[in-house]
Design a protein around this motif. Structure first.
Motif, PDB file in Angstrom:
ATOM      1  N   VAL A 497      41.973 -45.834 -13.632  1.00  0.00           N
ATOM      2  CA  VAL A 497      41.171 -44.905 -12.831  1.00  0.00           C
ATOM      3  C   VAL A 497      39.941 -45.610 -12.269  1.00  0.00           C
ATOM      4  O   VAL A 497      39.663 -45.542 -11.064  1.00  0.00           O
ATOM      5  CB  VAL A 497      40.754 -43.686 -13.674  1.00  0.00           C
ATOM      6  CG1 VAL A 497      39.884 -42.729 -12.854  1.00  0.00           C
ATOM      7  CG2 VAL A 497      41.991 -42.957 -14.213  1.00  0.00           C
ATOM      8  N   VAL A 498      39.201 -46.304 -13.135  1.00  0.00           N
ATOM      9  CA  VAL A 498      37.908 -46.828 -12.696  1.00  0.00           C
ATOM     10  C   VAL A 498      38.041 -48.108 -11.870  1.00  0.00           C
ATOM     11  O   VAL A 498      37.235 -48.341 -10.958  1.00  0.00           O
ATOM     12  CB  VAL A 498      36.957 -47.055 -13.889  1.00  0.00           C
ATOM     13  CG1 VAL A 498      36.684 -45.742 -14.618  1.00  0.00           C
ATOM     14  CG2 VAL A 498      37.497 -48.096 -14.854  1.00  0.00           C
ATOM     15  N   GLU A 532      31.035 -53.772 -15.672  1.00  0.00           N
ATOM     16  CA  GLU A 532      30.659 -55.039 -15.047  1.00  0.00           C
ATOM     17  C   GLU A 532      31.769 -56.076 -15.147  1.00  0.00           C
ATOM     18  O   GLU A 532      31.891 -56.943 -14.283  1.00  0.00           O
ATOM     19  CB  GLU A 532      29.360 -55.546 -15.673  1.00  0.00           C
ATOM     20  CG  GLU A 532      28.167 -54.686 -15.262  1.00  0.00           C
ATOM     21  CD  GLU A 532      26.904 -54.965 -16.029  1.00  0.00           C
ATOM     22  OE1 GLU A 532      25.866 -54.364 -15.698  1.00  0.00           O
ATOM     23  OE2 GLU A 532      26.948 -55.774 -16.984  1.00  0.00           O
ATOM     24  N   ARG A 533      32.600 -55.978 -16.156  1.00  0.00           N
ATOM     25  CA  ARG A 533      33.787 -56.837 -16.210  1.00  0.00           C
ATOM     26  C   ARG A 533      34.727 -56.521 -15.050  1.00  0.00           C
ATOM     27  O   ARG A 533      35.230 -57.421 -14.379  1.00  0.00           O
ATOM     28  CB  ARG A 533      34.518 -56.645 -17.538  1.00  0.00           C
ATOM     29  CG  ARG A 533      35.910 -57.249 -17.539  1.00  0.00           C
ATOM     30  CD  ARG A 533      36.657 -57.001 -18.819  1.00  0.00           C
ATOM     31  NE  ARG A 533      38.077 -57.309 -18.668  1.00  0.00           N
ATOM     32  CZ  ARG A 533      38.892 -57.560 -19.676  1.00  0.00           C
ATOM     33  NH1 ARG A 533      38.442 -57.540 -20.917  1.00  0.00           N
ATOM     34  NH2 ARG A 533      40.173 -57.818 -19.459  1.00  0.00           N
ATOM     35  N   TYR A 534      34.967 -55.244 -14.799  1.00  0.00           N
ATOM     36  CA  TYR A 534      35.880 -54.861 -13.724  1.00  0.00           C
ATOM     37  C   TYR A 534      35.301 -55.230 -12.351  1.00  0.00           C
ATOM     38  O   TYR A 534      36.046 -55.534 -11.422  1.00  0.00           O
ATOM     39  CB  TYR A 534      36.183 -53.362 -13.767  1.00  0.00           C
ATOM     40  CG  TYR A 534      36.565 -52.854 -15.136  1.00  0.00           C
ATOM     41  CD1 TYR A 534      37.273 -53.663 -16.033  1.00  0.00           C
ATOM     42  CD2 TYR A 534      36.223 -51.579 -15.566  1.00  0.00           C
ATOM     43  CE1 TYR A 534      37.612 -53.216 -17.299  1.00  0.00           C
ATOM     44  CE2 TYR A 534      36.554 -51.126 -16.830  1.00  0.00           C
ATOM     45  CZ  TYR A 534      37.242 -51.948 -17.695  1.00  0.00           C
ATOM     46  OH  TYR A 534      37.566 -51.506 -18.950  1.00  0.00           O
ATOM     47  N   MET A 535      33.997 -55.209 -12.250  1.00  0.00           N
ATOM     48  CA  MET A 535      33.359 -55.608 -10.990  1.00  0.00           C
ATOM     49  C   MET A 535      33.606 -57.089 -10.698  1.00  0.00           C
ATOM     50  O   MET A 535      33.783 -57.487  -9.545  1.00  0.00           O
ATOM     51  CB  MET A 535      31.854 -55.312 -11.055  1.00  0.00           C
ATOM     52  CG  MET A 535      31.528 -53.816 -11.045  1.00  0.00           C
ATOM     53  SD  MET A 535      29.833 -53.438 -11.598  1.00  0.00           S
ATOM     54  CE  MET A 535      28.866 -54.227 -10.315  1.00  0.00           C
ATOM     55  N   GLY A 539      41.047 -55.804 -10.270  1.00  0.00           N
ATOM     56  CA  GLY A 539      42.489 -55.695 -10.427  1.00  0.00           C
ATOM     57  C   GLY A 539      43.029 -56.181 -11.753  1.00  0.00           C
ATOM     58  O   GLY A 539      44.084 -55.718 -12.201  1.00  0.00           O
ATOM     59  N   GLN A 540      42.342 -57.113 -12.419  1.00  0.00           N
ATOM     60  CA  GLN A 540      42.886 -57.693 -13.648  1.00  0.00           C
ATOM     61  C   GLN A 540      43.109 -56.629 -14.721  1.00  0.00           C
ATOM     62  O   GLN A 540      44.113 -56.675 -15.461  1.00  0.00           O
ATOM     63  CB  GLN A 540      41.941 -58.787 -14.169  1.00  0.00           C
ATOM     64  CG  GLN A 540      42.511 -59.612 -15.323  1.00  0.00           C
ATOM     65  CD  GLN A 540      42.264 -59.007 -16.707  1.00  0.00           C
ATOM     66  OE1 GLN A 540      41.404 -58.139 -16.871  1.00  0.00           O
ATOM     67  NE2 GLN A 540      42.997 -59.472 -17.703  1.00  0.00           N
TER      68      GLN A 540
END
Length: 612
Positions: A497-498, A532-535, A539-540
């Motif tokens: 989702v995020v 902040e990891r997803y930023m 996609g990972q």
């Protein structure tokens, strides 16, 4: 023998020429053998090519000592051109090998090689090199983490020490190129979010300031083996001090000053990749690369919402089981303050808990697997420099057996380290998750490039699926350990989702943090760190849940097709039996196994070994 590739002509010759069937079989076998030999040679070339192009990966993923002194400037135009030329050559050479003439096992290698080289080539179309600095293992920080001697860089011989010094001597060149790239990114509007830059600055500052002896790069010099001669110890200490003081630290200080004084003011307020020039197409590529599927961000977002709802319903059942009467978010957030779930006083106590789990699980693996790896598994804490920002991770064994598989546990603060997720985390990173997959993959009779290949959707999907096997392994008897399993699964569903929210729907950093707090009951700090990891890695994070869902669907398909003849050990061995594959290739493999199993079962019955 190109003329024999016409099926019509083959049929005609078979009908009218006596003895041609034997001749054709011999010719076909010769063609097949020649094609297989060509493919083997190209696969070996590709393996060596990847090690040469990416020497850090050669150390981290393979443990090849030939490259432990090298640091390629992968973000430079020259190196990117080398990559492009190399992958194009591999694909040209591969096209000249007739796939139709290959045996089935070689066709898999052909397809994997084509997929991997094509994906790597396409990745060069996107400007990742313009974003070299972030808080999730930027190259200087990564190497500083290796310098302590507890990671993948070896520090056992004098040559090891010389090699690492040679490697970090190339950091000034990397730093200069990073500044050039960031300036180009500033010009083109391709810059990191401000929050990410702020998170990276303290890491760079630690590497740039103080005395050489106090930097992380000097850590192993302080603890050289007793077997080293006094002359070697003196020479190495002097060489490290001189290189750090006169070249490496000044270059990193310049990098730190640039990021602080020029790059930070130019950093963006937005969070997602989709808000950069060309970012929407870039993110769609990242989604394909990470999931190895054609799923769109919109489809993944919808799947995430559905999975979140399902897992929350399961959590409600566990909440009722333990007698909690309040809201689910209160129950989940309250786990962080329950004294019995905060049992650790030191990092060592947490590591001992993981080691005890390993001893308990090891003998139970035979219930679920026909094969287990020869390489041992060790549990170690992550390097102190990365402790506040890193996630727990697994590093596979070295190819020469000099390094075991290692589960690095990230324990930022032992006093706040909640025990509920310890069990599921170990199943994911250790056994039967990453260690079982990666250590077994090294032992397979497949080309070497496939022994070390990695696809997020397969690898992380398997590891998340492995968490679900805890019931059979007898480690979820405590309801709070099972809650931890559901928390981990919810975490990965929320990511669908995020991550798509951030990068495809324009969500803000704050919006993402709030969603994670409201849905998972996370603390603000945990939600911030995850966001902040997803930023940084768009996609990972999608790969975990997408891969797990595919594995669950394939298992369900096999159970329905085979009924009581379904053998969970045979299914798992088939999933792991060809190493990491793109999900479409894995699905084709399992479907073929189901067909063979159904065919075999018509001749003799089989006993089911499924344990739920």
């Amino acid at each position: 023998m190109r003329f024999l590739q016409s099926s019509y002509l083959r049929l005609l010759l078979l009908l009218v020429i006596p003895g041609f069937p034997l001749f054709f079989s011999a010719v076909h076998a010769a063609d097949s053998g020649n094609a297989s030999a060509q493919l083997k040679q190209l696969a070996d070339e590709y393996f060596e090519l990847r090690l040469t192009l990416f020497p850090l990966a050669a150390t981290e993923e393979v443990g090849d000592p030939r490259f432990e002194g090298e640091l390629a400037i992968e973000i430079s135009p020259a190196h990117r051109n080398r990559q492009s030329a190399a992958f194009r050559k591999i694909l040209r050479d591969l096209k000249n090998i007739p796939r139709i003439g290959l045996p089935p096992a070689d066709r898999v290698s052909y397809d994997v090689l084509k997929f991997d080289a094509t994906t790597r080539l396409e990745a060069l179309d996107y400007p990742r090199h313009l974003l070299p600095i972030h808080h999730m293992e930027a190259i200087p920080v990564k190497l500083a983490g290796w310098a302590g001697g507890q990671n993948v860089q070896p520090f056992k011989t004098v040559q090891n020490y010389d090699n690492f010094l040679k490697r970090i001597e190339q950091l000034p060149a990397w730093s200069s190129q990073a500044i050039v790239n960031m300036r180009e990114g500033m010009r083109r509007g391709i810059v990191q979010p401000k929050a990410i830059v702020e998170r990276a600055l303290p890491q760079l500052q630690v590497l740039a300031e103080g005395k050489a002896e106090d930097t992380p790069f000097y850590a192993s010099v302080k603890h050289m083996p007793d077997s080293f001669s006094a002359a070697d110890k003196t020479r190495l200490a002097s060489a490290y001090r001189e290189a750090l003081t006169t070249r490496i630290m000044p270059a990193l200080a310049k990098l730190h000053a640039f990021v602080r004084d020029e790059y930070l003011p130019a950093a963006r307020s937005s969070a997602g990749l989709g808000q950069l020039p060309g970012g929407a197409a870039w993110y769609r590529f990242n989604v394909r690369e990470s999931t190895t599927t054609s799923l769109t961000p919109e489809q993944i977002h919808a799947t995430g919402l559905k999975e979140v709802a399902r897992i929350l319903a399961e959590m409600e059942k566990v909440k009722a089981r333990v007698g909690f009467k309040g809201a689910l978010t209160d129950f989940l957030s309250g786990l962080n303050t329950r004294p019995e779930l905060l049992p650790f006083k030191t990092e060592e106590e947490a590591i001992l808990r993981f080691e005890a789990l390993n001893k308990k699980i090891q003998p139970q693996l035979k219930l679920l697997f026909g094969r287990t790896p020869k390489a041992p598994l060790e549990i170690r804490p992550v390097d102190k420099l990365l402790r506040d920002t890193a996630s727990s991770t697994y590093v596979l064994p070295a190819m020469d057996g000099s390094r075991p598989g290692v589960f690095y546990a990230a324990i930022p603060d032992p006093l706040k380290y909640n025990s509920t997720t310890v069990t599921a985390l170990f199943l994911h990173e250790g056994q039967p998750g990453h260690h079982l997959h990666m250590a077994l993959q090294q032992e397979l009779d497949i080309p070497r490039f496939r022994q070390y290949i990695w696809y997020d959707a397969y690898g992380e999907g398997w590891a998340l699926y492995a968490e679900s096997l805890g019931n059979t392994l007898g480690v979820y008897d405590d309801p709070f350990d099972y809650v931890g399993r559901l928390q981990n699964e919810l975490f990965r569903a929320v990511r669908l989702v995020v991550d798509t929210g951030l990068h495809a729907k324009g969500w803000t950093r704050e919006q993402t943090i709030k969603y994670m707090i409201d849905t998972q009951g996370l603390t603000h700090d945990d939600a911030r760190r995850a966001t902040e990891r997803y930023m940084v890695w768009p996609g990972q994070a999608l790969s975990y849940k997408i891969g797990e869902l595919k594995l669950l669907a394939l298992r369900e398909r096999a159970q329905k097709s085979l009924g009581r003849r379904f053998d969970i050990r045979a299914f798992h061995d088939e999933v792991l039996g060809s190493g990491a594959l793109p999900l479409s290739m894995l699905e084709a493999r399992i479907d073929a196994w189901i067909r063979r199993s159904v065919s075999a079962s018509s001749e003799h019955s089989a006993t089911s070994h499924w344990i739920d």
